[in-house]
Scaffold this active site. Structure first.
Site, PDB file in Angstrom:
ATOM      1  N   GLU A  98      66.721  74.715  22.438  1.00 40.21           N
ATOM      2  CA  GLU A  98      68.184  74.789  22.448  1.00 40.21           C
ATOM      3  C   GLU A  98      68.730  74.217  21.146  1.00 40.21           C
ATOM      4  O   GLU A  98      68.094  73.360  20.527  1.00 40.21           O
ATOM      5  CB  GLU A  98      68.705  73.995  23.662  1.00 40.21           C
ATOM      6  N   ASP A  99      69.895  74.689  20.747  1.00 38.73           N
ATOM      7  CA  ASP A  99      70.506  74.179  19.531  1.00 38.73           C
ATOM      8  C   ASP A  99      71.149  72.812  19.742  1.00 38.73           C
ATOM      9  O   ASP A  99      70.967  71.910  18.940  1.00 38.73           O
ATOM     10  CB  ASP A  99      71.528  75.166  18.953  1.00 38.73           C
ATOM     11  N   ASP A 102      74.811  69.059  24.884  1.00 38.81           N
ATOM     12  CA  ASP A 102      76.139  68.468  24.863  1.00 38.81           C
ATOM     13  C   ASP A 102      76.473  68.002  26.285  1.00 38.81           C
ATOM     14  O   ASP A 102      75.971  66.981  26.732  1.00 38.81           O
ATOM     15  CB  ASP A 102      77.113  69.536  24.339  1.00 38.81           C
ATOM     16  N   PHE A 151      82.670  68.401  16.264  1.00 43.59           N
ATOM     17  CA  PHE A 151      82.411  69.830  16.384  1.00 43.59           C
ATOM     18  C   PHE A 151      81.635  70.287  15.163  1.00 43.59           C
ATOM     19  O   PHE A 151      82.144  70.260  14.052  1.00 43.59           O
ATOM     20  CB  PHE A 151      83.703  70.628  16.541  1.00 43.59           C
ATOM     21  N   ARG A 164      77.304  80.392  11.278  1.00 34.37           N
ATOM     22  CA  ARG A 164      75.887  80.268  11.662  1.00 34.37           C
ATOM     23  C   ARG A 164      74.962  80.223  10.447  1.00 34.37           C
ATOM     24  O   ARG A 164      73.916  79.608  10.486  1.00 34.37           O
ATOM     25  CB  ARG A 164      75.460  81.449  12.541  1.00 34.37           C
TER      26      ARG A 164
END
Length: 179
Positions: A98-99, A102, A151, A164
């Protein structure tokens, strides 16, 4: 694109170094076993490509696409599988890539769904971890970096499908996303 970034949080070199370390650790931990590596698209695609090249074991690669954000900046809490794994995972050691971890809503849901498919094991590797935002009781087994509640974009992570392709992780200026 660069002008929309408030500051670089993780440089291209820092990312490369840490991904190499994660690959070495995963190689040691899974020695003698074949690992099914599954990426949660789209944000993790660059991380997944670099990580799999750093793992020195026979692996298979698969992808899932899920959505819990839409075009917003905060998880809706509702997870939808848009593309499921192509191959069965029963009896396999699954490494879910996963990136960013959160709220945990997405991974909590996915682990529950995937556990029902009876893999030998499930471990999570996340590039970024924001533990202060966690809403679900889930932790990654492998963490690239723990980051503050900001963010972030770049290295696969986006805002509204942009940024990206930045080679680093940067903090997006709040005026760009209305924060």
């Amino acid at each position: 694109m660069h002008q929309d970034v408030e500051r670089v949080l993780l440089s291209q070199q820092a990312l490369s170094d840490r991904v190499g370390e994660l690959g070495e650790q995963i190689t040691r931990d899974y020695a003698g076993r074949q690992v099914a590596v599954a990426s949660v698209l789209r944000g993790s695609y660059i991380f997944m490509a670099d990580l799999t090249r750093a793992i020195q074991l026979p692996i298979t690669v698969d992808f899932m696409a899920v959505s819990s954000y839409g075009s917003g900046t905060v998880s809706s809490g509702q997870v939808e599988i848009k593309k499921d794994l192509s191959d069965p995972i029963e009896g396999k050691d699954l490494l879910l890539v996963e990136d960013i971890l959160d709220s945990g809503n997405t991974l909590y849901y996915l682990v529950d769904v995937l556990r029902a498919r009876k893999p030998a094991s499930i471990r999570i590797c996340t590039l970024l971890d924001k533990p202060e935002r966690r809403a679900k009781p889930i932790q990654a087994d492998y963490v690239g970096f723990q980051i503050p509640d900001a963010f972030v974009v770049g290295y696969g992570l986006d805002y509204d499908e942009r940024y990206r392709n930045l080679p680093y992780i940067g903090v997006l200026k709040p005026e760009v996303y209305g924060g």
